[in-house]
Design a protein around this motif. Structure first.
Motif, PDB file in Angstrom:
ATOM      1  N   ALA A  69       0.822  -1.219   0.000  1.00 37.96           N
ATOM      2  CA  ALA A  69       0.000   0.000   0.000  1.00 37.96           C
ATOM      3  C   ALA A  69       0.848   1.258   0.000  1.00 37.96           C
ATOM      4  CB  ALA A  69      -0.920  -0.005   1.223  1.00 37.96           C
ATOM      5  N   ASN A  70       2.020   1.170   0.618  1.00 32.43           N
ATOM      6  CA  ASN A  70       2.846   2.372   0.759  1.00 32.43           C
ATOM      7  C   ASN A  70       4.093   2.355  -0.122  1.00 32.43           C
ATOM      8  OD1 ASN A  70       1.342   3.865   2.950  1.00 32.43           O
ATOM      9  ND2 ASN A  70       1.599   1.857   3.910  1.00 32.43           N
ATOM     10  N   ASN A  71       4.117   1.428  -1.099  1.00 31.43           N
ATOM     11  CA  ASN A  71       5.213   1.352  -2.073  1.00 31.43           C
ATOM     12  C   ASN A  71       6.581   1.399  -1.429  1.00 31.43           C
ATOM     13  OD1 ASN A  71       3.517   1.346  -4.369  1.00 31.43           O
ATOM     14  ND2 ASN A  71       3.154   3.537  -4.037  1.00 31.43           N
ATOM     15  N   LYS A  81       7.337  -0.183   7.485  1.00 30.53           N
ATOM     16  CA  LYS A  81       6.816   0.710   8.527  1.00 30.53           C
ATOM     17  C   LYS A  81       6.345  -0.080   9.728  1.00 30.53           C
ATOM     18  CE  LYS A  81       5.292   4.278   5.322  1.00 30.53           C
ATOM     19  NZ  LYS A  81       4.539   5.517   5.290  1.00 30.53           N
ATOM     20  N   LEU A  82       6.389  -1.382   9.594  1.00 30.21           N
ATOM     21  CA  LEU A  82       5.786  -2.256  10.585  1.00 30.21           C
ATOM     22  C   LEU A  82       6.567  -3.552  10.666  1.00 30.21           C
ATOM     23  CD1 LEU A  82       3.321  -3.597  12.130  1.00 30.21           C
ATOM     24  CD2 LEU A  82       2.298  -3.885   9.895  1.00 30.21           C
ATOM     25  N   LEU A  83       6.911  -3.971  11.863  1.00 32.65           N
ATOM     26  CA  LEU A  83       7.547  -5.273  12.073  1.00 32.65           C
ATOM     27  C   LEU A  83       6.711  -6.060  13.060  1.00 32.65           C
ATOM     28  CD1 LEU A  83      11.283  -4.157  12.598  1.00 32.65           C
ATOM     29  CD2 LEU A  83      10.251  -5.022  10.486  1.00 32.65           C
ATOM     30  N   CYS A  89       5.061   5.092  10.188  1.00 32.04           N
ATOM     31  CA  CYS A  89       3.682   4.666   9.971  1.00 32.04           C
ATOM     32  C   CYS A  89       2.788   5.844  10.303  1.00 32.04           C
ATOM     33  CB  CYS A  89       3.340   3.471  10.871  1.00 32.04           C
ATOM     34  SG  CYS A  89       1.558   3.306  11.157  1.00 32.04           S
ATOM     35  N   ASP A  90       2.019   6.287   9.311  1.00 35.87           N
ATOM     36  CA  ASP A  90       1.119   7.426   9.552  1.00 35.87           C
ATOM     37  C   ASP A  90      -0.344   6.990   9.416  1.00 35.87           C
ATOM     38  OD1 ASP A  90       0.905   7.116   6.841  1.00 35.87           O
ATOM     39  OD2 ASP A  90       1.443   9.182   6.327  1.00 35.87           O
ATOM     40  N   PHE A  91      -0.586   5.756   9.858  1.00 36.40           N
ATOM     41  CA  PHE A  91      -1.943   5.206   9.798  1.00 36.40           C
ATOM     42  C   PHE A  91      -2.490   5.257   8.368  1.00 36.40           C
ATOM     43  CE2 PHE A  91      -3.082   6.242  14.564  1.00 36.40           C
ATOM     44  CZ  PHE A  91      -2.372   5.130  14.965  1.00 36.40           C
ATOM     45  N   CYS A  92      -1.582   5.183   7.372  1.00 33.23           N
ATOM     46  CA  CYS A  92      -2.001   5.222   5.954  1.00 33.23           C
ATOM     47  C   CYS A  92      -2.807   6.480   5.643  1.00 33.23           C
ATOM     48  CB  CYS A  92      -2.812   3.983   5.586  1.00 33.23           C
ATOM     49  SG  CYS A  92      -1.870   2.452   5.503  1.00 33.23           S
ATOM     50  N   LEU A  93      -2.361   7.595   6.192  1.00 39.47           N
ATOM     51  CA  LEU A  93      -3.103   8.848   6.046  1.00 39.47           C
ATOM     52  C   LEU A  93      -3.459   9.170   4.588  1.00 39.47           C
ATOM     53  CD1 LEU A  93      -4.156  11.463   7.401  1.00 39.47           C
ATOM     54  CD2 LEU A  93      -1.863  12.412   7.128  1.00 39.47           C
ATOM     55  N   LEU A 116      -9.918   2.055   5.649  1.00 42.30           N
ATOM     56  CA  LEU A 116      -9.131   1.753   6.842  1.00 42.30           C
ATOM     57  C   LEU A 116      -7.671   1.544   6.430  1.00 42.30           C
ATOM     58  CD1 LEU A 116     -11.469  -0.825   8.624  1.00 42.30           C
ATOM     59  CD2 LEU A 116     -10.833   1.447   9.495  1.00 42.30           C
ATOM     60  N   PRO A 117      -6.728   1.705   7.392  1.00 43.27           N
ATOM     61  CA  PRO A 117      -5.325   1.406   7.078  1.00 43.27           C
ATOM     62  C   PRO A 117      -5.173   0.005   6.488  1.00 43.27           C
ATOM     63  CG  PRO A 117      -5.497   2.433   9.243  1.00 43.27           C
ATOM     64  CD  PRO A 117      -6.902   2.183   8.771  1.00 43.27           C
ATOM     65  N   ALA A 118      -4.174  -0.140   5.603  1.00 51.01           N
ATOM     66  CA  ALA A 118      -4.008  -1.410   4.880  1.00 51.01           C
ATOM     67  C   ALA A 118      -3.810  -2.589   5.825  1.00 51.01           C
ATOM     68  CB  ALA A 118      -2.810  -1.294   3.938  1.00 51.01           C
ATOM     69  N   CYS A 119      -3.039  -2.398   6.878  1.00 53.22           N
ATOM     70  CA  CYS A 119      -2.768  -3.525   7.796  1.00 53.22           C
ATOM     71  C   CYS A 119      -4.051  -3.955   8.505  1.00 53.22           C
ATOM     72  CB  CYS A 119      -1.684  -3.145   8.806  1.00 53.22           C
ATOM     73  SG  CYS A 119      -2.023  -1.657   9.749  1.00 53.22           S
ATOM     74  N   VAL A 120      -4.886  -2.996   8.839  1.00 52.60           N
ATOM     75  CA  VAL A 120      -6.145  -3.311   9.532  1.00 52.60           C
ATOM     76  C   VAL A 120      -7.070  -4.072   8.583  1.00 52.60           C
ATOM     77  CG1 VAL A 120      -8.164  -2.324  10.698  1.00 52.60           C
ATOM     78  CG2 VAL A 120      -5.906  -1.277  11.007  1.00 52.60           C
TER      79      VAL A 120
END
Ligand code: SF4
Ligand code: SF4
Ligand code: SF4
Length: 235
Positions: free
Chosen positions: A63-65, A72-74, A166-170, A179-183
């Protein structure tokens, strides 16, 4: 130093034991001095539900290329085994049998040191949502924000030369009403996102009834990422 080793300092710094629920770690829905008329976007990671599949991380990268090797997340595996002590589950020492995972990402601090130290205003809070994000056009690459973050949650994205978080996929999701991609990706409902100041939101109701903790509360950063730790029955 590899990204994984570097970011592992996040866990070391907060101590795996800090995910054990204690009276000092519990958080209510509303922060002190919070204007309840403004949105407060929070994410809740429920450790009881996470199976460590890592699909949230993959969804985030797409989602964030993000370039290969950056994230952004581990997801960290927390082992219950301790040197010199028998594991309560398998009886072995220093085992790795406990299936417990923890999300490692920007904590979306309300009092964000990364924003306070940024000399150009690149690291900033989005005025509409209050989410900590980056203005890539202003980032000078000085890394002050990376040094100031008590969670080691920022990194340089070599593709953009910007200190990322990580900016909550703003921009990639929230701006489109998603919703954010991870959610979206988590099949196990381990991630919950929403406006904690909206009394009708699921996240508001969840935080009202479930005890949650924040990482390193002693820094006064007031993270918007909450953790619901594994609860062991009979303990
Ligand atoms: S997708 Fe959900 S269950 Fe899988 S690792 Fe992420 S948070 Fe855990
Ligand atoms: S966790 Fe670090 S990068 Fe994220 S808002 Fe807090 S200080 Fe900034
Ligand atoms: S909220 Fe968006 S940027 Fe943050 S970890 Fe999830 S997918 Fe990645």
């Amino acid at each position: 130093m590899s990204e994984n080793i570097e970011r592992r300092r996040f866990l070391k710094g907060m101590g795996a034991a800090s995910l054990i629920l204690g009276p000092m770690g519990c958080s209510s829905v509303k922060d002190d001095n919070e204007d309840a008329n403004k949105p407060h976007y929070v994410m809740v990671f429920d450790q009881n539900k996470c199976v460590g599949c890592g699909e949230c991380k993959e969804a985030c990268n797409v989602a964030n290329n993000l370039p290969d090797g950056k994230s952004k997340l581990l997801m960290e595996h927390q082992s219950g085994g301790v040197e010199g002590q028998a594991c309560p589950h398998c009886g072995k020492e220093a085992c790795n049998c406990e299936r417990k995972f923890v999300r490692v990402s920007c904590q979306q601090c309300k009092n964000a040191p990364c924003v306070a130290v940024c000399p150009t205003g690149a690291a900033h809070k989005d005025p509409k949502t209050g989410i900590v994000t980056m203005d890539a056009s202003k980032c000078a690459g000085c890394k002050y924000c990376i040094g100031a973050c008590p969670y080691n949650a920022r990194f340089i994205n070599e593709e953009t030369d910007v200190a990322d978080n990580c900016d909550f996929c703003l921009n990639s999701k929230l701006a489109k009403g998603e919703l954010p991609a991870c959610v979206q990706q988590c099949k196990y409902d381990a991630l919950i996102f929403g406006d904690a100041n909206d009394p009708t939101s699921y996240v508001n109701k969840l935080l009202a009834v479930k005890d949650s903790v924040r990482m390193k509360p002693q820094f006064g950063t007031e993270p918007s990422l909450r953790y619901i730790p594994v609860v062991k029955l009979g303990v």
